[in-house]
Design a protein around this motif. Structure first.
Motif, PDB file in Angstrom:
ATOM      1  N   LEU A  17     -15.018 -20.274 -29.980  1.00 17.36           N
ATOM      2  CA  LEU A  17     -16.352 -20.775 -29.622  1.00 17.36           C
ATOM      3  C   LEU A  17     -16.417 -21.284 -28.195  1.00 17.36           C
ATOM      4  CD1 LEU A  17     -17.269 -22.664 -32.925  1.00 17.36           C
ATOM      5  CD2 LEU A  17     -17.970 -20.376 -32.217  1.00 17.36           C
ATOM      6  N   GLU A  18     -15.253 -21.560 -27.594  1.00 13.92           N
ATOM      7  CA  GLU A  18     -15.237 -22.121 -26.245  1.00 13.92           C
ATOM      8  C   GLU A  18     -15.227 -21.050 -25.155  1.00 13.92           C
ATOM      9  OE1 GLU A  18     -13.160 -23.881 -28.738  1.00 13.92           O
ATOM     10  OE2 GLU A  18     -15.091 -24.917 -28.772  1.00 13.92           O
ATOM     11  N   ILE A  19     -15.088 -19.769 -25.520  1.00 10.78           N
ATOM     12  CA  ILE A  19     -14.960 -18.756 -24.475  1.00 10.78           C
ATOM     13  C   ILE A  19     -16.247 -17.957 -24.295  1.00 10.78           C
ATOM     14  CG2 ILE A  19     -12.477 -18.565 -24.863  1.00 10.78           C
ATOM     15  CD1 ILE A  19     -12.971 -15.898 -26.209  1.00 10.78           C
ATOM     16  N   CYS A  20     -17.364 -18.501 -24.778  1.00 11.34           N
ATOM     17  CA  CYS A  20     -18.601 -17.751 -24.633  1.00 11.34           C
ATOM     18  C   CYS A  20     -19.709 -18.594 -24.010  1.00 11.34           C
ATOM     19  CB  CYS A  20     -19.070 -17.212 -25.987  1.00 11.34           C
ATOM     20  SG  CYS A  20     -20.014 -18.386 -26.972  1.00 11.34           S
ATOM     21  N   ARG A  21     -20.655 -17.885 -23.455  1.00 10.56           N
ATOM     22  CA  ARG A  21     -21.910 -18.458 -22.972  1.00 10.56           C
ATOM     23  C   ARG A  21     -23.025 -17.778 -23.751  1.00 10.56           C
ATOM     24  NH1 ARG A  21     -24.678 -16.140 -17.564  1.00 10.56           N
ATOM     25  NH2 ARG A  21     -26.594 -17.387 -17.539  1.00 10.56           N
ATOM     26  N   GLU A  22     -23.962 -18.555 -24.261  1.00 10.25           N
ATOM     27  CA  GLU A  22     -25.052 -18.005 -25.060  1.00 10.25           C
ATOM     28  C   GLU A  22     -26.336 -17.975 -24.251  1.00 10.25           C
ATOM     29  OE1 GLU A  22     -27.501 -19.352 -29.006  1.00 10.25           O
ATOM     30  OE2 GLU A  22     -25.309 -19.262 -29.181  1.00 10.25           O
ATOM     31  N   ILE A  23     -27.027 -16.834 -24.272  1.00  9.03           N
ATOM     32  CA  ILE A  23     -28.288 -16.691 -23.550  1.00  9.03           C
ATOM     33  C   ILE A  23     -29.332 -16.099 -24.496  1.00  9.03           C
ATOM     34  CG2 ILE A  23     -27.125 -16.362 -21.331  1.00  9.03           C
ATOM     35  CD1 ILE A  23     -27.804 -13.353 -21.565  1.00  9.03           C
ATOM     36  N   SER A  24     -30.579 -16.079 -24.020  1.00 13.17           N
ATOM     37  CA  SER A  24     -31.671 -15.452 -24.760  1.00 13.17           C
ATOM     38  C   SER A  24     -31.996 -14.102 -24.129  1.00 13.17           C
ATOM     39  CB  SER A  24     -32.912 -16.344 -24.724  1.00 13.17           C
ATOM     40  OG  SER A  24     -33.391 -16.449 -23.390  1.00 13.17           O
ATOM     41  N   LEU A  25     -32.843 -13.327 -24.795  1.00  9.34           N
ATOM     42  CA  LEU A  25     -33.267 -12.038 -24.237  1.00  9.34           C
ATOM     43  C   LEU A  25     -33.909 -12.194 -22.861  1.00  9.34           C
ATOM     44  CD1 LEU A  25     -34.788 -10.202 -27.351  1.00  9.34           C
ATOM     45  CD2 LEU A  25     -32.810  -9.461 -26.021  1.00  9.34           C
ATOM     46  N   SER A  26     -34.637 -13.285 -22.671  1.00  9.97           N
ATOM     47  CA  SER A  26     -35.332 -13.490 -21.395  1.00  9.97           C
ATOM     48  C   SER A  26     -34.381 -13.806 -20.246  1.00  9.97           C
ATOM     49  CB  SER A  26     -36.364 -14.620 -21.536  1.00  9.97           C
ATOM     50  OG  SER A  26     -35.723 -15.831 -21.870  1.00  9.97           O
ATOM     51  N   GLU A  27     -33.132 -14.135 -20.560  1.00 10.11           N
ATOM     52  CA  GLU A  27     -32.154 -14.456 -19.533  1.00 10.11           C
ATOM     53  C   GLU A  27     -31.224 -13.294 -19.198  1.00 10.11           C
ATOM     54  OE1 GLU A  27     -30.983 -19.028 -20.066  1.00 10.11           O
ATOM     55  OE2 GLU A  27     -30.900 -17.929 -21.966  1.00 10.11           O
ATOM     56  N   LEU A  28     -31.483 -12.140 -19.800  1.00  4.80           N
ATOM     57  CA  LEU A  28     -30.580 -11.012 -19.643  1.00  4.80           C
ATOM     58  C   LEU A  28     -30.463 -10.535 -18.195  1.00  4.80           C
ATOM     59  CD1 LEU A  28     -31.042  -8.670 -22.726  1.00  4.80           C
ATOM     60  CD2 LEU A  28     -28.875  -9.384 -21.709  1.00  4.80           C
ATOM     61  N   ASN A  29     -31.569 -10.421 -17.495  1.00  6.85           N
ATOM     62  CA  ASN A  29     -31.510  -9.869 -16.140  1.00  6.85           C
ATOM     63  C   ASN A  29     -30.587 -10.673 -15.230  1.00  6.85           C
ATOM     64  OD1 ASN A  29     -33.118  -7.451 -16.004  1.00  6.85           O
ATOM     65  ND2 ASN A  29     -34.933  -8.705 -16.349  1.00  6.85           N
ATOM     66  N   ASP A  30     -30.678 -11.991 -15.276  1.00  6.88           N
ATOM     67  CA  ASP A  30     -29.808 -12.817 -14.445  1.00  6.88           C
ATOM     68  C   ASP A  30     -28.345 -12.651 -14.835  1.00  6.88           C
ATOM     69  OD1 ASP A  30     -31.920 -13.796 -12.964  1.00  6.88           O
ATOM     70  OD2 ASP A  30     -32.115 -15.653 -14.133  1.00  6.88           O
ATOM     71  N   ALA A  31     -28.080 -12.566 -16.133  1.00 11.08           N
ATOM     72  CA  ALA A  31     -26.706 -12.410 -16.602  1.00 11.08           C
ATOM     73  C   ALA A  31     -26.131 -11.060 -16.178  1.00 11.08           C
ATOM     74  CB  ALA A  31     -26.654 -12.551 -18.117  1.00 11.08           C
ATOM     75  N   ILE A  32     -26.956 -10.035 -16.174  1.00  9.34           N
ATOM     76  CA  ILE A  32     -26.501  -8.703 -15.764  1.00  9.34           C
ATOM     77  C   ILE A  32     -26.133  -8.696 -14.289  1.00  9.34           C
ATOM     78  CG2 ILE A  32     -27.308  -6.339 -15.379  1.00  9.34           C
ATOM     79  CD1 ILE A  32     -28.885  -6.750 -18.084  1.00  9.34           C
ATOM     80  N   VAL A  33     -26.939  -9.348 -13.472  1.00 15.19           N
ATOM     81  CA  VAL A  33     -26.615  -9.470 -12.040  1.00 15.19           C
ATOM     82  C   VAL A  33     -25.269 -10.166 -11.862  1.00 15.19           C
ATOM     83  CG1 VAL A  33     -27.288 -10.580  -9.870  1.00 15.19           C
ATOM     84  CG2 VAL A  33     -29.010  -9.419 -11.265  1.00 15.19           C
TER      85      VAL A  33
END
Length: 331
Positions: free
Chosen positions: A298-314
């Motif tokens: 559980l400590e090796i992940c970051r959780e995002i929403s669909l609306s945050e996908l573009n920033d995470a992809i960059v």
């Protein structure tokens, strides 16, 4: 009750390039496959980032919904193998590549793509693992058939990435000495927390050597990047050792002679988790739910929403992400 419309992250080719945004889609837009699944979580992988970027080697036709991983519950099924309410996980095959993927409320897939989610894993944990976890597990599974913990240290390249971090954690849990290869000095504490015994700066393996063999330092290696790093890992592996290969982010080329293979008996093991046989998938998912489940998952992940996908992809394309990024779709 199943909604006829749902949210999906859709990538479209526009005049100024490929653009991904949230859209409303209908169930009729999904392919006519066997099983409809309500998605709880997906995860972000490098293939997803390439698909969003318009890489035709990953996705041929747009508009398209990426997401090569998904977990959730069956809504309806044409097959007697699965019933509504069954918890399932889908990784690989064509999901998110040319078949609408997990960055949406629903997917519809062939029945033989589904693995029943084992007891001991939540939907969230399953996506922290995802394709990266299956790839890491397959790497460890194959490597362990050649190299035992007492044979010596195992090097893991790209150790702060998704596959590398999970391979490090699984190997450490199984009692192997793990040497984490990373170009990110700031991630040393993170890698040690996963169970790495020491850190090897990536720069030490990035220079091509004209020598066909180097001094044997490792009993084996898990390589996630390819190119010169893979070549050097093979040259540095001791006699009768083994090296797994699952990535090409550095390069798809491998500049090496046959000498490591014919003078040291090194085994180079290819890892294809995308088309891994169902029986092997089920075996590995059950191990990941039990004896191979990383203690600090559980400590090796970051959780995002669909609306945050573009920033995470960059961030992924720029090499700024570590560990795993999971996408919360619905509870």
């Amino acid at each position: 009750m199943v909604e006829n419309t749902f949210r999906a992250f859709v990538v479209r080719e526009e005049a100024d390039g490929f653009v991904g945004r949230l859209e409303t889609r209908s169930l009729g837009d999904l392919p006519d496959n066997d099983v409809l699944v309500k998605v709880c979580y997906s995860s972000l992988n490098y293939k997803d980032a390439l698909s969003v970027s318009g890489n035709r080697g990953i996705t041929r036709n747009y508009p398209h919904t990426p997401g090569i991983d998904a977990t959730g519950s069956v809504v309806s099924s044409k097959s007697s193998l699965f019933r509504p309410g069954d918890r399932v996980v889908v990784t690989g095959y064509d999901l998110g590549m040319n078949t609408a993927g997990g960055f949406a409320d629903y997917i519809r897939v062939p029945v033989d793509w589904l693995v029943r989610l084992p007891q001991g894993l939540t939907h969230r944990e399953a996506m922290i693992l995802g394709t990266a976890g299956l790839t890491a597990a397959l790497s460890v599974f194959k490597l362990s058939q050649f190299v035992a913990p007492e044979d010596g240290p195992i090097a893991v390249s790209g150790a702060s990435g998704g596959v590398g971090s999970l391979a490090t954690a699984i190997l450490a849990q199984l009692g192997y000495t793990v040497l984490a290869v990373s170009g990110k000095q700031a991630e040393e504490a993170f890698l040690l927390s996963l169970g790495a015994d020491a850190i090897i700066p990536r720069v030490d393996l990035e220079s091509a050597s004209p020598r066909p063999l180097l001094k044997g330092c490792f009993a084996g290696a898990v390589d996630t990047v390819g190119g010169t790093v893979l070549s050097n890992l093979i040259k540095l592996t001791k006699a009768e050792g083994a090296v797994t290969c699952c990535g090409n982010v550095a390069s798809a080329d491998l500049d090496i002679t046959v000498y490591p293979f014919i003078l040291r008996g090194i085994s180079l093991l290819g890892i294809d988790s995308q088309n891994c046989p169902l029986q092997t998938r089920e075996l590995l998912w059950n191990r990941l739910a039990t004896i191979w489940k990383p203690a600090g998952l559980l400590e090796i992940c970051r959780e995002i929403s669909l609306s945050e996908l573009n920033d995470a992809i960059v961030g992924m394309l720029a090499g700024r992400l570590r560990g795993r990024t999971i996408v919360h779709i619905a509870d």
